[in-house]
Design an enzyme around this catalytic site. Structure first.
Site, short mmCIF file in Angstrom:
data_model
loop_
_atom_site.label_atom_id
_atom_site.label_comp_id
_atom_site.label_asym_id
_atom_site.label_seq_id
_atom_site.Cartn_x
_atom_site.Cartn_y
_atom_site.Cartn_z
N ASP A 145 -2.19 12.26 -3.43
CA ASP A 145 -2.38 13.73 -3.48
C ASP A 145 -2.71 14.14 -4.92
OD1 ASP A 145 -1.79 14.18 -0.74
OD2 ASP A 145 0.31 13.82 -1.19
N ASP A 184 9.69 8.00 0.50
CA ASP A 184 9.08 8.21 -0.81
C ASP A 184 9.10 6.86 -1.53
OD1 ASP A 184 8.66 8.77 -3.50
OD2 ASP A 184 9.85 10.60 -3.47
N THR A 220 -11.42 4.94 3.27
CA THR A 220 -10.31 5.56 4.02
C THR A 220 -10.80 6.87 4.64
OG1 THR A 220 -9.41 6.96 2.28
CG2 THR A 220 -8.70 4.66 2.26
N ARG A 221 -10.03 7.40 5.56
CA ARG A 221 -10.43 8.60 6.27
C ARG A 221 -10.49 9.80 5.31
NH1 ARG A 221 -7.32 10.91 10.27
NH2 ARG A 221 -8.36 12.81 10.88
N TYR A 222 -9.48 9.86 4.48
CA TYR A 222 -9.41 10.94 3.49
C TYR A 222 -10.66 10.91 2.60
CZ TYR A 222 -7.58 13.78 -0.35
OH TYR A 222 -7.40 14.74 -1.30
N GLU A 223 -11.01 9.69 2.20
CA GLU A 223 -12.19 9.49 1.35
C GLU A 223 -13.46 9.97 2.08
OE1 GLU A 223 -12.60 5.38 0.43
OE2 GLU A 223 -14.56 5.61 -0.52
N GLU A 239 0.86 -1.20 0.00
CA GLU A 239 0.00 0.00 0.00
C GLU A 239 0.89 1.24 0.00
OE1 GLU A 239 -3.56 0.18 2.39
OE2 GLU A 239 -3.65 2.37 2.17
C1 LIG Z 1 -4.33 12.36 0.19
S1 LIG Z 1 -3.43 11.32 1.23
C2 LIG Z 1 -4.37 9.81 1.20
C3 LIG Z 1 -3.99 8.88 2.30
C4 LIG Z 1 -4.69 7.51 2.29
N1 LIG Z 1 -4.32 6.72 1.14
C5 LIG Z 1 -6.17 7.66 2.39
O1 LIG Z 1 -6.86 7.39 1.40
O2 LIG Z 1 -6.66 8.06 3.48
C6 LIG Z 1 -2.01 10.91 0.23
C7 LIG Z 1 -0.93 10.22 0.99
O3 LIG Z 1 0.15 9.89 0.11
C8 LIG Z 1 1.36 10.10 0.79
N2 LIG Z 1 2.43 10.31 -0.21
C9 LIG Z 1 2.67 11.44 -0.91
N3 LIG Z 1 3.75 11.26 -1.69
C10 LIG Z 1 4.19 9.99 -1.48
C11 LIG Z 1 5.28 9.24 -1.98
N4 LIG Z 1 6.12 9.77 -2.87
N5 LIG Z 1 5.45 7.96 -1.55
C12 LIG Z 1 4.58 7.43 -0.65
N6 LIG Z 1 3.53 8.10 -0.14
C13 LIG Z 1 3.34 9.38 -0.54
C14 LIG Z 1 1.09 11.33 1.62
O4 LIG Z 1 2.01 11.50 2.68
C15 LIG Z 1 -0.32 11.07 2.10
O5 LIG Z 1 -0.35 10.34 3.30
#
Ligand SMILES: C[S@@+](CC[C@H](N)C(=O)[O-])C[C@H]1O[C@@H](n2cnc3c(N)ncnc32)[C@H](O)[C@@H]1O
Length: 240
Positions: A144, A122, A218-221, A70
């Site tokens: 994002d 990352d 998900t929480r964001y969703e 994930e």
């Molecule tokens: C908008 S949030 C969504 C989080 C989660 N997937 C959810 O649906 O609740 C996007 C997530 O992607 C992570 N993220 C951003 N760039 C990333 C990268 N290069 N590698 C891994 N994760 C990354 C961010 O830190 C953030 O937690």
């Protein structure tokens, strides 16, 4: 002459997200000190800057179970749910945001699932180091969105990312993606549908607007839905 868009996509690697938010509370600090060490993905640095040495994800778990990945698990509720409901699967979570890692640990502390390995980084540094054909499922949920056209190159899903997923997923393996940004949904489809390694699992025109029963919110969703946003859900199978 300018580069083709795909070539530009292949080169954009700067990390733009957050790595740290509010300071961690006592419980989170305790979990980072006491639970995280046993659930940390063990990686060696590679020879190139910001790289890792090649590794086989399955060897991190000491069993022969399938491995899922994930990416950007955020608060970790989806990952923790999948780990708890799929005890015969190993799940690797990669997330650069320390507060997200702490939140996942809280969920795992509560549900007791230990079939998880976490890496705070990352994901684009991790993907090239993983063994070919080592994954059975990849989740990229609500990455994002980077809505502005000039920021689109920051999006995590690029053709290069799909090339990595194609290399890493076993034939028949699944890629799940979701977004509530319609521009990003189109972007995902424009790249994944024509990709030779993937087959979109859409059984009808409105297929993208619902989750399968084994796919928790998900929480964001949830926050997006409360604000009136409409998520899209995509499932692709890795072709043989
Ligand atoms: C908008 S949030 C969504 C989080 C989660 N997937 C959810 O649906 O609740 C996007 C997530 O992607 C992570 N993220 C951003 N760039 C990333 C990268 N290069 N590698 C891994 N994760 C990354 C961010 O830190 C953030 O937690």
């Amino acid at each position: 002459m300018g580069e083709a868009p795909v070539e530009q996509e292949r080169k954009s690697r700067t990390f733009y997200g957050r790595r740290q938010g509010r300071p961690l509370r006592k419980q989170a600090t305790d979990l980072m000190e006491n639970l995280l060490p046993s659930l940390t993905l063990l990686l060696e640095l590679g020879e190139e800057k910001n790289s890792y040495a090649p590794f086989n994800p399955a060897e991190q778990f000491g069993n022969g179970n399938p491995v899922w990945l994930e990416i950007g698990f955020g608060g970790g509720e989806h990952l923790a749910y999948q780990a708890e409901h799929n005890p015969d699967v190993n799940i690797i979570g990669v997330e650069p945001f320390i507060n997200g890692v702490a939140s996942l640990l809280k969920h795992l502390d509560a549900n007791g699932a230990r079939n998880v390995r976490i890496h705070q980084a990352d994901v684009r540094q991790v993907l090239p180091a993983m063994t070919k054909g080592s994954l059975e499922r990849v989740f990229l949920l609500f990455p994002d969105p980077w809505h502005k056209t000039r920021h689109n190159k920051r999006r995590l899903l690029q053709v290069e990312t799909l090339d990595h997923f194609a290399r890493l997923l076993k034939p028949g393996g699944e890629l799940r993606m979701a977004t509530d940004d319609m521009g990003y949904l189109r972007w995902m489809l424009e790249r994944a549908v024509p990709h030779p390694a993937f087959e979109w699992q859409a059984s009808g025109p409105s297929d993208w607007d619902r989750r399968t029963p084994d796919w928790p919110q998900t929480r964001y969703e949830e926050k997006g839905v409360e604000k009136g946003r409409k998520p899209g859900y995509l499932r692709f199978l890795r072709k043989a």
